[in-house]
Write an enzyme that holds these catalytic residues in place. Structure first.
Site, PDB file in Angstrom:
ATOM      1  N   LYS A 171     -31.949 -48.346  32.310  1.00 52.45           N
ATOM      2  CA  LYS A 171     -31.485 -49.381  33.239  1.00 52.45           C
ATOM      3  C   LYS A 171     -32.354 -49.355  34.487  1.00 52.45           C
ATOM      4  CE  LYS A 171     -27.129 -50.886  35.437  1.00 52.45           C
ATOM      5  NZ  LYS A 171     -25.706 -50.542  35.650  1.00 52.45           N
ATOM      6  N   SER A 219     -22.523 -54.280  34.092  1.00 50.20           N
ATOM      7  CA  SER A 219     -23.816 -54.688  34.591  1.00 50.20           C
ATOM      8  C   SER A 219     -24.994 -54.156  33.771  1.00 50.20           C
ATOM      9  CB  SER A 219     -23.963 -54.218  36.035  1.00 50.20           C
ATOM     10  OG  SER A 219     -24.076 -52.811  36.086  1.00 50.20           O
ATOM     11  N   SER A 238     -19.478 -50.482  34.052  1.00 54.31           N
ATOM     12  CA  SER A 238     -20.781 -51.084  33.733  1.00 54.31           C
ATOM     13  C   SER A 238     -21.516 -50.480  32.541  1.00 54.31           C
ATOM     14  CB  SER A 238     -21.698 -51.026  34.956  1.00 54.31           C
ATOM     15  OG  SER A 238     -21.387 -52.064  35.840  1.00 54.31           O
TER      16      SER A 238
END
Lengths: 100, 484
Positions: free
Chosen positions: B77, B152, B176
């Site tokens: 990420k 997310s 997330s």
């Protein structure tokens, strides 16, 4: 304590200034609406009896985390400056803060 | 075909020299080139650096020094600092930033021989539940490219679900990792707070943030967690003796397992199809001897409010560092410093980020601190206490991960508030710091449904062990998306 039912445009402007966010009038009005909608949702915790509840500031509490005061490995100056939008003579450059 | 293997299977083939690390990497990169134009999981693919890392990993294997995941490709990420690779948080305010150091989790993954293939898309600064708040582009769900992968950490979830990598890293502040895992039909694990170092994870809500893995199996997620975890003196919230030990992973038993089902997780807002898939899985587990009891944890209903005060308050402080001085672009405006800082932040942060900074600044400002931040922290105590008491009587607290399956991108029916309310099942684990894992448990209208398993603080090993046993007992577990 009483919480405000709604937040005024002047208050939104004040908060934006505190947060160092330049917003135009249209944005300020959008945020006013969105903040008021969120504050409306926040009312559910105002009616909870929280007397005697210790605030929980962290997920897993730790006590007294010490570090030895010894020199360690640090970034080299040129590496620390490499991502800066403006630098000179080994320093970050910013607009004037205090006039001579 | 390397891409469809689990990380454990691939690592095994690498150890036996049936495949070389470079061959595995090349297949992974080829798959990214072929399918990622449809899904947009990656912001940056680091082919050259990965080839160098693959050679080092091969050497580890050849020298007999490889670990359980050496040579396995990894997607990261884009809110974790990776030395030499761009790190943007999907924000224009960090465009062009190349960190001069590795996050501790990244350093540990590299030294375990994992090969970082790229950085994945996210909601800007991890603020969102759909990956649509990325400043660059939305990520698409491999189950149906018109749908959101969740967020997310949507890019990392899709990298694994679409078989571009076996493993990826996400961060979880309110769900997330677990919510996109659920919406993409894979495993997502948030360890106990403090078990994985946050050093080099660009902070959103420091008291809530935790790094964790995405994988296609619980075993892969457990092995990755073991690599990531451990005490780190660079993170003062890191716990001592925090290494996650997975040696007993396969020794879990379901017979007599006591599971609490909070009725607040099964509220009216849960989609009937999600409910059906979960009930079907629960019935299958009952046959294996799992004992379910309905309980009431009323504070769950206060979670979203508490989260949307505490997380923005912490974010408003953390994001003060983006000021156009040390990193990222600068917007020149006016002649004074505050003008430059305000213009840079006002023009380069996206709307949702600015909204949360405003909420947080307001909640912390003079006059409102007691009514909002202080009170939210008291409610946080209430939630944590409620769960802690429940874990004294039960092994697990179970529910759906998300009340709905994957939803359309650009949905007109879902405003930002509706998206925020979706987090109510995942938020308690961040508030209480306890470990929480989402595993696939079935389909609803052809889309994956995730089951959320929560365990007590520092019960990570036991939770993974139990999740592994549950995964094996579920009749409808991991399935491949209908994709090329």
């Amino acid at each position: 304590m009483m919480v405000p039912m709604s937040i005024s445009l002047d208050e939104v402007r004040h908060v934006a200034r505190l947060a160092r966010l330049e917003l135009d009038d249209a944005e300020l009005m959008t945020f006013q609406g969105e903040l008021n909608a969120l504050l409306g949702h926040f009312e559910d915790i105002q009616s909870i009896d929280t007397a005697g509840l210790d605030p929980k500031p962290h997920a897993v509490a730790l006590k007294n985390v010490w570090a030895l005061d010894v020199p360690g490995k640090t970034l080299q100056r040129e590496d620390a400056l490499r991502n800066a939008p403006a630098s000179k003579a080994g320093l970050f450059i910013v607009p004037t803060i205090i006039e001579e | 075909m390397v891409c469809q293997l689990t990380a454990t299977e691939l690592a095994d083939k690498l150890r036996k020299r049936e495949v070389s690390v470079r061959e595995a990497l090349d297949e992974c990169l080829a798959r990214i080139r072929r399918v990622d134009p449809d899904y947009s999981a990656f912001l940056h693919v680091s082919e050259e650096a990965a080839i160098v890392e693959a050679a080092s990993a091969q050497k580890l294997i050849d020298d007999g020094e490889g670990g359980p995941l050496t040579g396995v490709p990894l997607a990261v990420k884009d809110n974790m600092c990776t030395s030499g690779l761009p790190t943007t948080c999907s924000s224009k305010i960090l465009e062009g930033f190349v960190p001069p150091y590795d996050a501790t989790a990244i350093a540990q993954a590299r030294s375990a021989g994992l090969v970082i293939v790229g950085k994945t898309n996210l909601d800007e600064f991890a603020m969102g539940t759909s990956t649509e708040n990325s400043a660059f582009f939305p990520t698409r769900n491999p189950w149906n490219p018109d749908l959101s992968p969740g967020g997310s950490s949507g890019g990392s979830a899709v990298a694994v679900a679409a078989e571009m990598t076996q493993l990826s890293l996400g961060s979880d502040t309110g769900g997330s990792i677990r919510q996109p895992a659920s919406l993409c039909g894979i495993v997502g694990f948030k360890p106990t707070y403090g078990r994985v170092s946050r050093y080099g994870l660009i902070a959103f809500g420091s008291s809530l943030d935790q790094i964790g893995p995405f994988a296609r199996t619980v075993e892969d997620a457990a092995l990755m967690s073991s690599v990531l975890s451990g005490h780190d003196p660079l993170d003062s919230t890191s716990q001592k003796d925090s290494q996650i030990d997975v040696t007993g992973l396969k020794k879990g038993s379901l017979k007599g397992l006591k599971v609490a089902l909070p009725k607040e997780f099964h509220s009216d807002s849960i989609e009937p199809g999600v409910r059906e898939a979960l009930d079907f899985a629960i019935d299958a587990l009952k046959k294996e001897g799992v004992e379910f009891t309905e309980v009431s944890l009323p504070s769950i209903k206060l979670g979203v409010t508490t989260y949307y005060i505490i997380a923005p308050a912490e974010a408003s402080s953390n994001l003060a560092r983006f000021d156009g001085v040390r990193y990222g672009p600068r917007v020149e405006a006016g002649t004074d410093h505050i003008g430059m800082v305000s213009a840079t932040r006002g023009r380069l942060f996206g709307h949702e980020v600015k909204l949360r900074i405003m909420v947080g600044t307001y909640a912390l400002s003079a006059g409102y601190y007691d009514a909002y931040y202080h009170r939210a922290q008291q409610v946080r105590r209430l939630m944590a206490d409620e769960f802690e008491r429940t874990f004294k009587d039960f092994d697990l607290v179970m529910g759906p991960t998300s009340p709905c399956v994957a939803f359309p991108l650009d949905s007109e029916d879902l405003d930002q508030m509706a998206l925020k309310l979706m987090d109510y099942c995942t938020i308690p684990a961040n508030m209480g710091g306890f470990p929480s894992i989402s595993i696939p448990c079935g389909l609803s209208n052809g889309l994956p449904v995730g089951m959320l398993l929560n365990g007590p603080v520092n019960g990570d090993e036991r939770l993974l062990q139990t999740a592994h046993a549950i995964e094996r007992a579920l009749p409808h577990g991991h399935k491949r998306p209908p994709m090329p």
